[in-house]
Design a protein around this motif. Structure first.
Motif, mmCIF file in Angstrom:
data_model
loop_
_atom_site.group_PDB
_atom_site.id
_atom_site.type_symbol
_atom_site.label_atom_id
_atom_site.label_comp_id
_atom_site.label_asym_id
_atom_site.label_seq_id
_atom_site.Cartn_x
_atom_site.Cartn_y
_atom_site.Cartn_z
ATOM 1 N N GLY A 16 0.852 -1.228 -0.102
ATOM 2 C CA GLY A 16 0.049 0.092 0.071
ATOM 3 C C GLY A 16 0.905 1.304 0.042
ATOM 4 N N ALA A 17 1.978 1.248 0.893
ATOM 5 C CA ALA A 17 2.751 2.390 0.684
ATOM 6 C C ALA A 17 3.573 2.706 -0.282
ATOM 7 C CB ALA A 17 3.700 2.526 1.983
ATOM 8 N N LEU A 18 3.988 1.404 -0.940
ATOM 9 C CA LEU A 18 4.540 1.570 -2.035
ATOM 10 C C LEU A 18 3.963 2.253 -3.421
ATOM 11 C CD1 LEU A 18 6.697 -1.785 -1.637
ATOM 12 C CD2 LEU A 18 7.678 0.483 -1.416
ATOM 13 N N TYR A 19 2.701 1.382 -3.769
ATOM 14 C CA TYR A 19 2.321 1.892 -4.990
ATOM 15 C C TYR A 19 1.381 3.269 -4.792
ATOM 16 C CZ TYR A 19 -2.862 0.661 -3.407
ATOM 17 O OH TYR A 19 -4.049 0.496 -2.803
ATOM 18 N N ARG A 20 1.405 3.742 -3.625
ATOM 19 C CA ARG A 20 1.196 5.271 -3.326
ATOM 20 C C ARG A 20 2.240 6.208 -3.473
ATOM 21 N NH1 ARG A 20 -2.376 2.290 0.214
ATOM 22 N NH2 ARG A 20 -4.498 2.493 -0.331
ATOM 23 N N ARG A 21 3.326 5.282 -3.489
ATOM 24 C CA ARG A 21 4.744 6.091 -3.624
ATOM 25 C C ARG A 21 4.818 7.028 -2.213
ATOM 26 N NH1 ARG A 21 6.844 5.226 -8.175
ATOM 27 N NH2 ARG A 21 8.792 7.078 -7.830
ATOM 28 N N ALA A 22 4.565 6.290 -1.025
ATOM 29 C CA ALA A 22 4.614 7.132 0.384
ATOM 30 C C ALA A 22 5.379 6.160 1.039
ATOM 31 C CB ALA A 22 3.171 6.939 0.653
ATOM 32 N N SER A 23 6.566 5.764 0.344
ATOM 33 C CA SER A 23 7.473 5.181 1.532
ATOM 34 C C SER A 23 9.020 5.470 1.170
ATOM 35 C CB SER A 23 7.396 3.719 1.139
ATOM 36 O OG SER A 23 8.677 3.125 1.747
ATOM 37 N N PHE A 24 9.758 5.654 2.100
ATOM 38 C CA PHE A 24 11.273 6.266 1.874
ATOM 39 C C PHE A 24 12.096 4.869 1.645
ATOM 40 C CE2 PHE A 24 10.993 4.256 6.120
ATOM 41 C CZ PHE A 24 12.315 3.839 6.313
ATOM 42 N N LEU A 25 11.321 3.579 1.292
ATOM 43 C CA LEU A 25 12.121 2.512 0.847
ATOM 44 C C LEU A 25 11.642 2.233 -0.504
ATOM 45 C CD1 LEU A 25 12.687 0.694 3.903
ATOM 46 C CD2 LEU A 25 14.355 1.835 2.646
ATOM 47 N N LEU A 26 10.864 3.066 -1.107
ATOM 48 C CA LEU A 26 10.542 2.900 -2.608
ATOM 49 C C LEU A 26 11.576 2.569 -3.570
ATOM 50 C CD1 LEU A 26 7.768 3.283 -4.411
ATOM 51 C CD2 LEU A 26 8.622 5.467 -4.848
ATOM 52 N N ASP A 27 11.540 1.603 -4.324
ATOM 53 C CA ASP A 27 12.633 1.040 -5.155
ATOM 54 C C ASP A 27 13.795 0.526 -4.528
ATOM 55 O OD1 ASP A 27 10.835 1.780 -7.365
ATOM 56 O OD2 ASP A 27 11.678 3.759 -7.273
ATOM 57 N N HIS A 28 13.598 -0.015 -3.369
ATOM 58 C CA HIS A 28 14.893 -0.372 -2.691
ATOM 59 C C HIS A 28 15.154 -1.901 -2.514
ATOM 60 C CE1 HIS A 28 15.642 3.560 -1.039
ATOM 61 N NE2 HIS A 28 16.843 3.302 -0.684
ATOM 62 N N ALA A 29 14.200 -2.568 -3.243
ATOM 63 C CA ALA A 29 14.455 -4.280 -3.389
ATOM 64 C C ALA A 29 15.510 -4.538 -4.020
ATOM 65 C CB ALA A 29 13.177 -4.942 -4.230
ATOM 66 N N GLU A 58 10.390 2.426 26.896
ATOM 67 C CA GLU A 58 9.223 3.160 26.381
ATOM 68 C C GLU A 58 9.288 4.369 25.388
ATOM 69 O OE1 GLU A 58 5.022 4.794 28.554
ATOM 70 O OE2 GLU A 58 6.872 4.848 29.530
ATOM 71 N N VAL A 59 8.259 4.152 24.420
ATOM 72 C CA VAL A 59 8.160 5.186 23.553
ATOM 73 C C VAL A 59 6.730 5.785 23.340
ATOM 74 C CG1 VAL A 59 10.069 4.516 21.961
ATOM 75 C CG2 VAL A 59 8.001 3.708 21.569
ATOM 76 N N MET A 60 6.507 6.868 23.087
ATOM 77 C CA MET A 60 5.219 7.951 23.090
ATOM 78 C C MET A 60 5.261 8.584 21.780
ATOM 79 S SD MET A 60 5.795 8.541 26.981
ATOM 80 C CE MET A 60 7.649 8.122 26.717
ATOM 81 N N GLY A 61 3.977 8.689 21.488
ATOM 82 C CA GLY A 61 3.576 9.511 20.330
ATOM 83 C C GLY A 61 3.669 9.098 18.860
ATOM 84 N N GLN A 62 3.583 9.674 17.985
ATOM 85 C CA GLN A 62 3.316 9.131 16.583
ATOM 86 C C GLN A 62 4.214 9.916 15.494
ATOM 87 O OE1 GLN A 62 1.020 6.611 15.977
ATOM 88 N NE2 GLN A 62 0.696 7.071 18.321
ATOM 89 N N GLY A 63 5.253 10.299 16.088
ATOM 90 C CA GLY A 63 6.104 11.095 15.081
ATOM 91 C C GLY A 63 7.027 10.101 14.302
ATOM 92 N N VAL A 64 6.529 9.434 13.515
ATOM 93 C CA VAL A 64 7.103 8.712 12.393
ATOM 94 C C VAL A 64 6.486 8.908 11.068
ATOM 95 C CG1 VAL A 64 8.036 6.158 11.771
ATOM 96 C CG2 VAL A 64 7.899 6.952 14.336
ATOM 97 N N SER A 65 7.375 9.102 10.295
ATOM 98 C CA SER A 65 6.949 9.189 8.745
ATOM 99 C C SER A 65 7.310 8.122 7.872
ATOM 100 C CB SER A 65 7.397 10.544 8.156
ATOM 101 O OG SER A 65 7.058 10.714 6.762
ATOM 102 N N THR A 66 6.239 7.398 7.307
ATOM 103 C CA THR A 66 6.658 6.456 6.445
ATOM 104 C C THR A 66 7.351 7.011 5.163
ATOM 105 O OG1 THR A 66 5.051 4.732 7.355
ATOM 106 C CG2 THR A 66 6.055 4.301 5.349
ATOM 107 N N ILE A 67 6.792 8.238 4.860
ATOM 108 C CA ILE A 67 7.195 8.862 3.655
ATOM 109 C C ILE A 67 8.670 9.275 3.631
ATOM 110 C CG2 ILE A 67 6.690 10.835 2.218
ATOM 111 C CD1 ILE A 67 3.981 10.800 3.044
ATOM 112 N N THR A 68 9.106 9.754 4.682
ATOM 113 C CA THR A 68 10.471 10.439 4.803
ATOM 114 C C THR A 68 11.343 9.633 5.609
ATOM 115 O OG1 THR A 68 9.993 11.936 6.621
ATOM 116 C CG2 THR A 68 9.511 12.694 4.426
#
Length: 456
Positions: A267-280, A380-390
């Motif tokens: 889903g992230a790859l075909y939407r081009r919303a991943s920092f690992l796009l084209d990394h296979a 322990e980690v908290m919050g949602q500060g992770v971007s799959t895009i960048t």
């Protein structure tokens, strides 16, 4: 605590009834003009008891049913679902799915997974262990767990203990003639405690979850572990802003692997919303890193012979010698990318991060602390500060400052930050202290450095 299941186990008969219903609805969908159809039907039952300070807070018995139907008219798709398995509701669901499909736009990627990919073998994966615990026994067990934790000096209050016993039956059928039956159980125990008072108050918890009740931690050890973790957090400090090595304890390290899975999922790859796009086929981790998927792990939290589309699962490498071997795909995302399904519609099946390091070592938790030397242990980690895009990663954290391989004092109210691309490349070691309570199986993960933001 863990009596054997009562002999009157009717799960096989109920699975047969679900399978017959699913096959009949698939036939009716084809008769209504659908070129393809698929059905997912399930029944889940459970007991959930919560106690606090020795008293019952809630008792919940559940029995949930689900029935989902998807039909395809060529490459037009319609889906509908119901929680009611009576004939009128099923017919209404079928009518609704067909009506939706007739008016949707064509999608070239729509359709069932390829027929030749359907599973043919269904081994026993040791997933079915019903727990014959009744409500009074569950209450008594919850009280015992909480009391074990509260008995520790310094524990001043409790947020409660819970006992959960659950089992699920599910069937997936489609117009290729595939019918897959699955049954599984999942049971858990947990307790959350409070130490100190006023401004010095700290909370922590511990839990266990297993397929079999006989493998659950006993009440005493669970309460002791929760109390130990809670008391260890007293007198926590903040850190000054710095860069330093960071080690993620096993229970939070699997979150890093979860971010990797998200970035290489279809889903992230075909939407081009991943920092690992084209990394296979490219190096994304140190050359000693190995991550493998094991769908046939007996008793595993995500073991299965087939995915959510009936595609046969298989043992497979995700990362080999640091190189990303493949993506994580169902048939739809695979078609969007011009690739083939990896048998991961609906998710992954027991992803295992192999322990190791550049020097060939494989350390337990104490050994991993020695490798860390002086730096931050994150528990322990908290919050949602992770971007799959960048790949940007910034989260609140708590844990312990470590000096000379020993935990020196607890820390809180800090932020850890880096980019996931760099974090994956800068993994120093993966511990052998694997947390078995998840389908993402990893030990502690030590990173070369991150930015730790605290007091100015």
């Amino acid at each position: 605590m863990t009596r054997l299941a009562r002999p009157e186990d009717t799960s096989s008969q109920e699975l047969d009834r679900l399978a017959e219903l699913a096959e009949e609805v698939v036939r009716r969908a084809r008769a209504a003009g659908a070129s393809q159809a698929e059905v997912a039907a399930s029944v889940e039952t459970g007991l959930n008891v919560n106690v606090r300070l020795g008293e019952v807070e809630t008792v919940e018995h559940t029995r949930d049913r689900g029935f989902g139907l998807t039909v395809y008219f060529g490459q037009r798709k319609g889906s509908a679902s119901t929680a009611d398995l009576n004939p009128d509701s099923i017919q209404a669901t079928l009518d609704q799915a067909c009506a939706i499909a007739r008016y949707t736009e064509e999608d070239p990627a729509a359709g069932l997974a390829d027929a030749e990919r359907m599973a043919r073998e269904f081994p026993d994966l040791d997933l079915w262990h019903p727990w014959a615990i009744d409500t009074p026994e569950a209450i008594a067990l919850g009280v015992e767990i909480e009391a074990a934790g509260m008995a520790h000096a310094g524990i001043t209050n409790s947020e409660g203990a819970s006992v959960q016993a659950g089992q699920s039956l599910s069937v997936y059928a489609n117009s290729h003639g595939f019918v897959g039956r699955e049954r599984g159980t999942r049971h858990s125990l947990s307790v959350s405690l409070i130490a100190g008072s006023d401004d010095g108050m700290q909370r922590d918890y511990w839990y266990d979850t297993q397929r079999s009740p006989e493998r659950l931690a006993n009440a005493r050890s669970l309460g002791d572990k929760a109390a130990e973790r809670t008391l260890a957090r007293l007198d926590a400090r903040r850190l000054s802003t710095r860069q330093c090595p960071v080690m993620f304890a096993p229970e939070v390290a699997r979150g890093l692997i979860g971010h990797l899975i998200g970035a290489v999922s279809g889903g992230a790859l075909y939407r081009r919303a991943s920092f690992l796009l084209d990394h296979a086929g490219k190096s994304i981790m140190p050359s000693w890193m190995q991550i493998v998927e094991r769908p046939f792990l007996r008793g595993g939290h995500a073991s299965s012979a087939f995915d959510a589309e009936g595609v046969a699962t298989a043992d497979s490498s995700l990362v080999e010698d640091g190189v990303l071997q493949r993506y994580v795909l169902g048939s739809y995302s695979a078609r969007k990318l011009g690739l083939s399904s990896t048998g991961n519609a609906g998710g992954i099946h027991n992803m295992i991060v192999r322990p190791g390091a550049a020097d060939g070592g494989s350390d337990d938790f104490a050994g991993m602390l020695a490798r860390l030397g002086t730096g931050l242990l994150v528990t322990e980690v908290m919050g949602q500060g992770v971007s799959t895009i960048t790949g940007d990663y910034s989260r609140g954290a708590a844990g312990f400052w470590v000096e000379n391989g020993k935990m020196a004092y607890p820390v809180e109210e800090i932020t850890i930050a880096a980019n996931l691309r760099d974090m994956f490349q800068q993994i120093v070691a993966v511990g052998a202290d694997v947390d078995p309570r998840s389908h993402l199986l990893t030990g502690s993960i030590l990173l070369e450095r991150m930015t730790v933001a605290g007091e100015d």
